[in-house]
Design a protein around this motif. Structure first.
Motif, PDB file in Angstrom:
ATOM      1  N   ASP A  79       1.024  -1.229   0.266  1.00  0.00           N
ATOM      2  CA  ASP A  79      -0.165  -0.010   0.078  1.00  0.00           C
ATOM      3  C   ASP A  79       0.812   1.435   0.047  1.00  0.00           C
ATOM      4  OD1 ASP A  79      -2.540  -1.098  -0.231  1.00  0.00           O
ATOM      5  OD2 ASP A  79      -2.534  -1.279   2.015  1.00  0.00           O
ATOM      6  N   ILE A  80       1.687   1.356  -1.058  1.00  0.00           N
ATOM      7  CA  ILE A  80       2.569   2.556  -1.249  1.00  0.00           C
ATOM      8  C   ILE A  80       1.918   3.693  -1.416  1.00  0.00           C
ATOM      9  CG2 ILE A  80       2.948   2.261  -3.691  1.00  0.00           C
ATOM     10  CD1 ILE A  80       6.000   2.813  -2.589  1.00  0.00           C
ATOM     11  N   ALA A  81       0.535   3.760  -1.860  1.00  0.00           N
ATOM     12  CA  ALA A  81      -0.192   4.783  -1.928  1.00  0.00           C
ATOM     13  C   ALA A  81      -0.548   5.433  -0.968  1.00  0.00           C
ATOM     14  CB  ALA A  81      -1.657   4.339  -2.870  1.00  0.00           C
ATOM     15  N   ASP A  82      -0.687   4.610   0.278  1.00  0.00           N
ATOM     16  CA  ASP A  82      -1.095   5.243   1.566  1.00  0.00           C
ATOM     17  C   ASP A  82       0.095   6.125   2.213  1.00  0.00           C
ATOM     18  OD1 ASP A  82      -3.371   3.703   1.279  1.00  0.00           O
ATOM     19  OD2 ASP A  82      -2.906   2.250   2.969  1.00  0.00           O
ATOM     20  N   VAL A  83       1.313   5.883   1.428  1.00  0.00           N
ATOM     21  CA  VAL A  83       2.376   6.839   2.043  1.00  0.00           C
ATOM     22  C   VAL A  83       2.327   7.952   1.467  1.00  0.00           C
ATOM     23  CG1 VAL A  83       4.835   6.835   2.162  1.00  0.00           C
ATOM     24  CG2 VAL A  83       3.740   4.979   2.568  1.00  0.00           C
ATOM     25  N   PHE A  84       2.299   7.916   0.115  1.00  0.00           N
ATOM     26  CA  PHE A  84       2.220   9.284  -0.746  1.00  0.00           C
ATOM     27  C   PHE A  84       0.962  10.210  -0.933  1.00  0.00           C
ATOM     28  CE2 PHE A  84       5.983   6.567  -2.338  1.00  0.00           C
ATOM     29  CZ  PHE A  84       6.626   7.422  -1.833  1.00  0.00           C
ATOM     30  N   ASN A  87      -4.754  13.080   0.399  1.00  0.00           N
ATOM     31  CA  ASN A  87      -5.917  13.456   0.047  1.00  0.00           C
ATOM     32  C   ASN A  87      -6.724  12.073   0.330  1.00  0.00           C
ATOM     33  OD1 ASN A  87      -8.714  13.790  -1.009  1.00  0.00           O
ATOM     34  ND2 ASN A  87      -8.006  15.453  -2.444  1.00  0.00           N
ATOM     35  N   GLN A  88      -7.801  12.177   1.359  1.00  0.00           N
ATOM     36  CA  GLN A  88      -8.677  10.900   1.749  1.00  0.00           C
ATOM     37  C   GLN A  88      -9.513  10.577   0.629  1.00  0.00           C
ATOM     38  OE1 GLN A  88      -8.211   9.124   4.467  1.00  0.00           O
ATOM     39  NE2 GLN A  88      -6.326  10.258   4.705  1.00  0.00           N
ATOM     40  N   ARG A  89     -10.037  11.338  -0.229  1.00  0.00           N
ATOM     41  CA  ARG A  89     -11.027  10.782  -1.164  1.00  0.00           C
ATOM     42  C   ARG A  89     -10.195  10.241  -2.329  1.00  0.00           C
ATOM     43  NH1 ARG A  89     -13.461  12.681  -5.653  1.00  0.00           N
ATOM     44  NH2 ARG A  89     -15.636  12.077  -5.889  1.00  0.00           N
ATOM     45  N   ILE A  90      -9.039  10.654  -2.688  1.00  0.00           N
ATOM     46  CA  ILE A  90      -8.318  10.003  -3.886  1.00  0.00           C
ATOM     47  C   ILE A  90      -7.797   8.620  -3.080  1.00  0.00           C
ATOM     48  CG2 ILE A  90      -6.230  10.144  -5.155  1.00  0.00           C
ATOM     49  CD1 ILE A  90      -6.453  13.145  -5.184  1.00  0.00           C
ATOM     50  N   HIS A  95      -8.323   2.679  -3.202  1.00  0.00           N
ATOM     51  CA  HIS A  95      -8.736   1.432  -2.342  1.00  0.00           C
ATOM     52  C   HIS A  95      -9.818   0.816  -3.154  1.00  0.00           C
ATOM     53  CE1 HIS A  95      -5.861   1.402   1.038  1.00  0.00           C
ATOM     54  NE2 HIS A  95      -5.903   2.764   0.821  1.00  0.00           N
ATOM     55  N   PHE A  96     -10.722   1.408  -3.850  1.00  0.00           N
ATOM     56  CA  PHE A  96     -11.811   1.132  -4.356  1.00  0.00           C
ATOM     57  C   PHE A  96     -11.317   0.283  -5.834  1.00  0.00           C
ATOM     58  CE2 PHE A  96     -14.606   1.522  -8.251  1.00  0.00           C
ATOM     59  CZ  PHE A  96     -15.697   1.080  -7.765  1.00  0.00           C
TER      60      PHE A  96
END
Length: 176
Positions: A79-84, A87-90, A95-96
């Motif tokens: 989940d590298i996206a969680d680090v970078f 913006n919670q919506r993005i 995750h969707f």
């Protein structure tokens, strides 16, 4: 949308059954290993075919363990996206998409394993030494992937709910 009590009860019973089957196969594998070691090294009488017999609980343990990891969400993820992404919506959209891809791949693999299971039942392959029907091991692939797909669908539904429920927040509000 919240899970109904009936759905929770069914899911909990499924998880309990999955865990009970895993414990059964784990105990049978430990017993087979113990018998093999005892016969080979204590009595110097190796038992032919015990390694072949150990294949069946091993395959079931791998697949049920994978399904268990999927259910607990303790499988390996990146989940590298969680680090970078801040913006919670993005992040919810990311995750969707991840959960949607997981469901699609799970459905495809489950379908393929179902075809393979049907093929295995039609061919009726037997193990080389003990002549045990191989579908007993090969069915674990279908069952394990089926369970993983169910858990992926559950995660996907949670992602949809998160995306829909959090879209109604006012601009600038953070989700904790």
């Amino acid at each position: 949308m919240r899970m109904s009590n009936r759905t929770k009860l069914v899911v909990n019973k499924l998880i309990l059954l999955q865990n009970a089957i895993s414990v059964f196969f784990l105990c049978s594998l430990i017993t087979l290993i113990f018998v093999q070691v005892l016969l080979r090294y204590v009595f110097n009488l190796p038992l032919m075919g015990i390694e072949e017999l150990m294949l069946f609980p091993t395959i079931w343990l791998y697949m049920l363990g994978s399904a268990n990891a999927s259910q607990e969400r303790s499988h390996i993820v990146v989940d590298i996206a969680d680090v970078f992404i801040k913006n919670q919506r993005i992040l919810r959209i990311t995750h969707f998409i991840k959960d949607m891809v997981s469901v699609i791949i799970g459905v495809i693999l489950t379908y393929w394993c179902f075809d393979y299971l049907q093929y295995s039942l039609n061919i009726w392959k037997l193990s080389p030494l003990l002549s045990i029907p191989m579908f007993l091991a090969e069915s674990a692939l279908f069952i394990g992937l089926f369970l993983m797909t169910i858990y992926s669908i559950s995660d996907f539904i949670k992602s949809i709910n998160s995306l829909l429920n959090k879209n109604h927040l006012q601009k600038g509000e953070e989700v904790q």
